[in-house]
Design an enzyme around this catalytic site. Structure first.
Site, PDB file in Angstrom:
ATOM      1  N   ILE A  12       0.848  -1.203   0.000  1.00 57.11           N
ATOM      2  CA  ILE A  12       0.000   0.000   0.000  1.00 57.11           C
ATOM      3  C   ILE A  12       0.882   1.252   0.000  1.00 57.11           C
ATOM      4  O   ILE A  12       0.576   2.253  -0.665  1.00 57.11           O
ATOM      5  CB  ILE A  12      -0.955  -0.014   1.215  1.00 57.11           C
ATOM      6  N   ASP A  31      12.064   2.328   5.600  1.00 59.99           N
ATOM      7  CA  ASP A  31      11.568   0.944   5.562  1.00 59.99           C
ATOM      8  C   ASP A  31      12.744   0.020   5.852  1.00 59.99           C
ATOM      9  O   ASP A  31      13.862   0.269   5.401  1.00 59.99           O
ATOM     10  CB  ASP A  31      10.984   0.664   4.156  1.00 59.99           C
ATOM     11  N   SER A 122      -7.170  -1.064  10.460  1.00 57.39           N
ATOM     12  CA  SER A 122      -7.787  -2.143   9.696  1.00 57.39           C
ATOM     13  C   SER A 122      -9.212  -2.364  10.190  1.00 57.39           C
ATOM     14  O   SER A 122      -9.517  -2.160  11.374  1.00 57.39           O
ATOM     15  CB  SER A 122      -6.962  -3.410   9.911  1.00 57.39           C
ATOM     16  N   THR A 124     -10.270  -4.974  10.895  1.00 58.10           N
ATOM     17  CA  THR A 124     -10.161  -6.041  11.897  1.00 58.10           C
ATOM     18  C   THR A 124     -10.482  -5.522  13.305  1.00 58.10           C
ATOM     19  O   THR A 124     -10.862  -6.300  14.174  1.00 58.10           O
ATOM     20  CB  THR A 124      -8.749  -6.693  11.831  1.00 58.10           C
ATOM     21  N   TYR A 146      -2.558  -9.633  15.901  1.00 56.32           N
ATOM     22  CA  TYR A 146      -2.390  -8.582  14.882  1.00 56.32           C
ATOM     23  C   TYR A 146      -3.434  -7.480  15.073  1.00 56.32           C
ATOM     24  O   TYR A 146      -3.124  -6.291  15.152  1.00 56.32           O
ATOM     25  CB  TYR A 146      -2.495  -9.184  13.468  1.00 56.32           C
ATOM     26  N   LYS A 150      -3.354  -3.252  16.311  1.00 63.22           N
ATOM     27  CA  LYS A 150      -3.986  -2.101  15.644  1.00 63.22           C
ATOM     28  C   LYS A 150      -4.873  -1.337  16.630  1.00 63.22           C
ATOM     29  O   LYS A 150      -4.877  -0.106  16.658  1.00 63.22           O
ATOM     30  CB  LYS A 150      -4.825  -2.567  14.445  1.00 63.22           C
ATOM     31  N   GLY A 290     -11.240 -18.330  12.897  1.00 56.62           N
ATOM     32  CA  GLY A 290     -11.196 -16.881  13.109  1.00 56.62           C
ATOM     33  C   GLY A 290     -11.912 -16.083  12.027  1.00 56.62           C
ATOM     34  O   GLY A 290     -12.085 -14.880  12.166  1.00 56.62           O
ATOM     35  N   ASP A 291     -12.291 -16.749  10.908  1.00 57.64           N
ATOM     36  CA  ASP A 291     -12.967 -16.015   9.825  1.00 57.64           C
ATOM     37  C   ASP A 291     -14.397 -15.643  10.220  1.00 57.64           C
ATOM     38  O   ASP A 291     -15.058 -16.367  10.960  1.00 57.64           O
ATOM     39  CB  ASP A 291     -13.025 -16.878   8.555  1.00 57.64           C
TER      40      ASP A 291
HETATM   41  P1  NAD Z   1       3.465  -4.608   3.478  1.00 57.11           P
HETATM   42  O1  NAD Z   1       4.039  -5.699   4.309  1.00 57.11           O
HETATM   43  O2  NAD Z   1       3.524  -4.747   2.009  1.00 57.11           O
HETATM   44  O3  NAD Z   1       4.132  -3.215   3.883  1.00 57.11           O
HETATM   45  C1  NAD Z   1       4.615  -2.942   5.164  1.00 57.11           C
HETATM   46  C2  NAD Z   1       6.009  -2.377   5.019  1.00 57.11           C
HETATM   47  O4  NAD Z   1       6.534  -2.076   6.334  1.00 57.11           O
HETATM   48  C3  NAD Z   1       6.996  -3.339   4.362  1.00 57.11           C
HETATM   49  O5  NAD Z   1       7.681  -2.665   3.325  1.00 57.11           O
HETATM   50  C4  NAD Z   1       7.942  -3.736   5.489  1.00 57.11           C
HETATM   51  O6  NAD Z   1       9.242  -4.005   5.009  1.00 57.11           O
HETATM   52  C5  NAD Z   1       7.895  -2.513   6.382  1.00 57.11           C
HETATM   53  N1  NAD Z   1       8.178  -2.761   7.800  1.00 57.11           N
HETATM   54  C6  NAD Z   1       7.646  -3.715   8.605  1.00 57.11           C
HETATM   55  N2  NAD Z   1       8.161  -3.609   9.843  1.00 57.11           N
HETATM   56  C7  NAD Z   1       9.022  -2.559   9.841  1.00 57.11           C
HETATM   57  C8  NAD Z   1       9.858  -1.961  10.807  1.00 57.11           C
HETATM   58  N3  NAD Z   1       9.928  -2.430  12.049  1.00 57.11           N
HETATM   59  N4  NAD Z   1      10.599  -0.891  10.451  1.00 57.11           N
HETATM   60  C9  NAD Z   1      10.561  -0.410   9.185  1.00 57.11           C
HETATM   61  N5  NAD Z   1       9.793  -0.944   8.211  1.00 57.11           N
HETATM   62  C10 NAD Z   1       9.034  -2.013   8.533  1.00 57.11           C
HETATM   63  O7  NAD Z   1       1.957  -4.403   3.969  1.00 57.11           O
HETATM   64  P2  NAD Z   1       0.798  -3.521   3.349  1.00 57.11           P
HETATM   65  O8  NAD Z   1      -0.232  -4.452   2.844  1.00 57.11           O
HETATM   66  O9  NAD Z   1       1.338  -2.488   2.441  1.00 57.11           O
HETATM   67  O10 NAD Z   1       0.219  -2.883   4.681  1.00 57.11           O
HETATM   68  C11 NAD Z   1       0.604  -1.598   5.122  1.00 57.11           C
HETATM   69  C12 NAD Z   1      -0.083  -1.307   6.436  1.00 57.11           C
HETATM   70  O11 NAD Z   1      -1.488  -1.404   6.273  1.00 57.11           O
HETATM   71  C13 NAD Z   1       0.274  -2.276   7.565  1.00 57.11           C
HETATM   72  O12 NAD Z   1       0.382  -1.555   8.766  1.00 57.11           O
HETATM   73  C14 NAD Z   1      -0.913  -3.210   7.612  1.00 57.11           C
HETATM   74  O13 NAD Z   1      -1.106  -3.763   8.889  1.00 57.11           O
HETATM   75  C15 NAD Z   1      -2.050  -2.281   7.232  1.00 57.11           C
HETATM   76  N6  NAD Z   1      -3.186  -2.995   6.647  1.00 57.11           N
HETATM   77  C16 NAD Z   1      -2.998  -3.783   5.554  1.00 57.11           C
HETATM   78  C17 NAD Z   1      -4.069  -4.478   5.009  1.00 57.11           C
HETATM   79  C18 NAD Z   1      -3.877  -5.375   3.811  1.00 57.11           C
HETATM   80  O14 NAD Z   1      -4.735  -6.203   3.537  1.00 57.11           O
HETATM   81  N7  NAD Z   1      -2.790  -5.266   3.038  1.00 57.11           N
HETATM   82  C19 NAD Z   1      -5.333  -4.351   5.578  1.00 57.11           C
HETATM   83  C20 NAD Z   1      -5.505  -3.523   6.681  1.00 57.11           C
HETATM   84  C21 NAD Z   1      -4.409  -2.838   7.209  1.00 57.11           C
HETATM   85  C1  UD1 Z   2      -7.588 -11.021   6.567  1.00 56.21           C
HETATM   86  C2  UD1 Z   2      -7.350 -10.916   8.051  1.00 56.21           C
HETATM   87  C3  UD1 Z   2      -7.607  -9.483   8.503  1.00 56.21           C
HETATM   88  C4  UD1 Z   2      -6.725  -8.525   7.706  1.00 56.21           C
HETATM   89  C5  UD1 Z   2      -7.015  -8.728   6.224  1.00 56.21           C
HETATM   90  C6  UD1 Z   2      -6.174  -7.892   5.352  1.00 56.21           C
HETATM   91  C7  UD1 Z   2      -7.861 -13.140   8.923  1.00 56.21           C
HETATM   92  C8  UD1 Z   2      -8.787 -13.958   9.760  1.00 56.21           C
HETATM   93  N1  UD1 Z   2      -8.209 -11.852   8.750  1.00 56.21           N
HETATM   94  O1  UD1 Z   2      -8.917 -10.627   6.323  1.00 56.21           O
HETATM   95  O2  UD1 Z   2      -7.333  -9.348   9.866  1.00 56.21           O
HETATM   96  O3  UD1 Z   2      -6.994  -7.193   8.069  1.00 56.21           O
HETATM   97  O4  UD1 Z   2      -6.765 -10.113   5.887  1.00 56.21           O
HETATM   98  O5  UD1 Z   2      -4.833  -8.280   5.404  1.00 56.21           O
HETATM   99  O6  UD1 Z   2      -6.856 -13.627   8.454  1.00 56.21           O
HETATM  100  N2  UD1 Z   2     -10.323 -17.087   1.487  1.00 56.21           N
HETATM  101  C9  UD1 Z   2     -10.432 -18.326   0.903  1.00 56.21           C
HETATM  102  N3  UD1 Z   2      -9.292 -18.952   0.491  1.00 56.21           N
HETATM  103  C10 UD1 Z   2      -8.037 -18.400   0.639  1.00 56.21           C
HETATM  104  C11 UD1 Z   2      -7.948 -17.128   1.239  1.00 56.21           C
HETATM  105  C12 UD1 Z   2      -9.102 -16.504   1.655  1.00 56.21           C
HETATM  106  O7  UD1 Z   2     -11.524 -18.871   0.744  1.00 56.21           O
HETATM  107  O8  UD1 Z   2      -7.035 -19.036   0.258  1.00 56.21           O
HETATM  108  C13 UD1 Z   2     -11.557 -16.386   1.890  1.00 56.21           C
HETATM  109  C14 UD1 Z   2     -11.640 -16.078   3.367  1.00 56.21           C
HETATM  110  O9  UD1 Z   2     -12.240 -17.130   4.073  1.00 56.21           O
HETATM  111  C15 UD1 Z   2     -12.489 -14.800   3.358  1.00 56.21           C
HETATM  112  C16 UD1 Z   2     -12.107 -14.128   2.038  1.00 56.21           C
HETATM  113  O10 UD1 Z   2     -11.558 -15.143   1.234  1.00 56.21           O
HETATM  114  O11 UD1 Z   2     -13.856 -15.130   3.315  1.00 56.21           O
HETATM  115  C17 UD1 Z   2     -11.087 -13.016   2.212  1.00 56.21           C
HETATM  116  O12 UD1 Z   2      -9.966 -13.524   2.918  1.00 56.21           O
HETATM  117  P1  UD1 Z   2      -8.626 -12.664   3.108  1.00 56.21           P
HETATM  118  O13 UD1 Z   2      -8.188 -12.121   1.809  1.00 56.21           O
HETATM  119  O14 UD1 Z   2      -7.656 -13.515   3.857  1.00 56.21           O
HETATM  120  O15 UD1 Z   2      -9.079 -11.438   3.983  1.00 56.21           O
HETATM  121  P2  UD1 Z   2      -9.848 -11.395   5.396  1.00 56.21           P
HETATM  122  O16 UD1 Z   2     -10.054 -12.738   5.946  1.00 56.21           O
HETATM  123  O17 UD1 Z   2     -11.050 -10.542   5.209  1.00 56.21           O
END
Ligand code: NAD
Ligand code: UD1
Length: 333
Positions: A12, A31, A122, A124, A146, A150, A290-291
């Site tokens: 992101i 990073d 998130s 979550t 996790y 948050k 946990g889903d």
């Molecule tokens: P990502 O893992 O691709 O990016 C996170 C970055 O942080 C990475 O480049 C990693 O190298 C860096 N990082 C981790 N720990 C560090 C540290 N101690 N010091 C410096 N850098 C560090 O993940 P993302 O999907 O881009 O997510 C970004 C943020 O959004 C995270 O905080 C994540 O929890 C949150 N988030 C992501 C999702 C998702 O589905 N991708 C959903 C909800 C929230």
């Molecule tokens: C998961 C995390 C959530 C986090 C989010 C984004 C869990 C329980 N929750 O959410 O905390 O914020 O990712 O990183 O892990 N699915 C399948 N097969 C797969 C993968 C997923 O059927 O191989 C289904 C899951 O059951 C769900 C949907 O796809 O219904 C989305 O799953 P996923 O992409 O992992 O996201 P979340 O579970 O919503």
């Protein structure tokens, strides 16, 4: 403005850097590359034709952090660990990296008199929804370490603002970010077996994995599979720009970033298959622990508070995820 972006090399973060650079901001990325590649930043420079200042460092290294952010105007804080299953196995690592890291960041900001912050939270933090769509005033609780990190960080930010109401803080609660930049140059590049649905499907489509496991087919949803609010990562990145631009007065505000539309696992499989013209073999597997059955946002507060709404639909999300996957079959490697 000069924006200090922790975790800016990640999925992101890299897309948000594109938005910031294309809108006239300077970017300093900090990073430790624990879950990303410097190649992503090079590609951000290619897309934008602008240069990024990159500092490799850990957010728990407070002196390095304090020095690195000198001269910046605001912080967007993405850095953190994000795998739910891993957080159950290694809770101390998650609390240390995410919570301890954020405390270091906030102290470094205080030292540098920087008080404008956008934080990656998130959906979550809502736990198992009591009602849908999820509004920001839904009760907060989590079901895994996790999510707990948050929620703890959100609480720290609210306490910080209560103690010093000159801070300008936007807490962004993402729903399910998917897709990639339309150039196909940057996208999601999981280091291991993907935990999340869309990158797993993309790897099945490209032939790296044999089939998708669909976790559960008897949820109380329109087709029995889990329903989520998938949001295009470029819309999400744009939300960060809007949040930053809206931070012109002291506040600590939490906002959902989602589309408001829930799609099932089978909806996503069908849309991805159409976008990629590939078949996505799947088998029905037991529910994943946990889903939850369904989770989607009420995104209206984002519209009123920061003037943002998602523009891209599921077909576009699948098209762009496939474009990145097919142009980069082994990710950035
Ligand atoms: P990502 O893992 O691709 O990016 C996170 C970055 O942080 C990475 O480049 C990693 O190298 C860096 N990082 C981790 N720990 C560090 C540290 N101690 N010091 C410096 N850098 C560090 O993940 P993302 O999907 O881009 O997510 C970004 C943020 O959004 C995270 O905080 C994540 O929890 C949150 N988030 C992501 C999702 C998702 O589905 N991708 C959903 C909800 C929230
Ligand atoms: C998961 C995390 C959530 C986090 C989010 C984004 C869990 C329980 N929750 O959410 O905390 O914020 O990712 O990183 O892990 N699915 C399948 N097969 C797969 C993968 C997923 O059927 O191989 C289904 C899951 O059951 C769900 C949907 O796809 O219904 C989305 O799953 P996923 O992409 O992992 O996201 P979340 O579970 O919503």
């Amino acid at each position: 403005m000069t924006i200090f972006v922790t975790g800016g090399a990640g999925y992101i973060g890299s897309h948000t850097c594109v938005e910031l650079l294309q809108n006239g901001h300077n970017v300093v990325v900090y990073d430790n590359l624990s879950n990303s590649s410097v190649e992503a930043l090079k590609r951000v420079e290619t897309i934008t034709g602008k240069l990024i200042t990159f500092i490799i460092g850990d957010i728990r290294d407070e002196s390095s952090l304090t020095q690195a952010m000198q001269g910046c105007d605001a912080v967007i804080h993405f850095a953190g660990l994000k795998a739910v299953g891993e957080s159950v196995a290694k809770p101390l690592e998650y609390y240390d990296n995410n919570v301890q890291g954020t405390l270091c960041l906030l102290r470094s900001m205080q030292t540098n008199s920087i008080k404008t912050l956008v934080f990656s939270s998130s959906a979550t933090v809502y736990g198992d929804p009591e009602s849908l769509p999820l509004r920001e005033d839904h009760p907060l609780r989590t079901t895994n370490p996790y999510g707990q990190t948050k929620l703890v960080i959100e609480d720290i930010l609210r306490d910080l603002y209560r103690s010093d109401n000159t801070w300008q803080i936007m807490i962004l609660r993402y729903f399910n970010p998917v897709g990639a930049h339309e150039s196909g140059l940057i996208g999601e590049d999981p280091q291991d077996i993907p935990n999340n649905l869309m990158p797993f499907i993309a790897q099945v489509a490209i032939g790296r994995r044999e089939n998708l496991n669909i976790f559960g087919e008897n949820y109380p949803t329109h087709d029995g599979t889990g329903v989520r609010d998938y949001i295009h990562v470029v819309d999400l990145a744009h939300g960060h720009l809007k949040a930053l631009e809206a931070l012109t007065s002291p506040q600590c505000t939490a906002i959902n970033l989602g589309t408001g539309i829930g799609y099932s696992v089978l909806d996503v499989v069908n849309a991805f298959s159409k976008a990629s013209q590939q078949s996505i073999p799947y088998i029905i597997a037991p529910r994943r622990e946990g889903d939850i059955a369904a989770c989607y946002a009420d995104p209206s507060k984002a519209n009123t508070a920061i003037g943002w709404s998602a523009k891209r639909n599921l077909d576009q999300m699948c098209h762009d995820a496939w474009n990145f996957q097919s142009k980069n079959p082994t990710g950035y490697k």
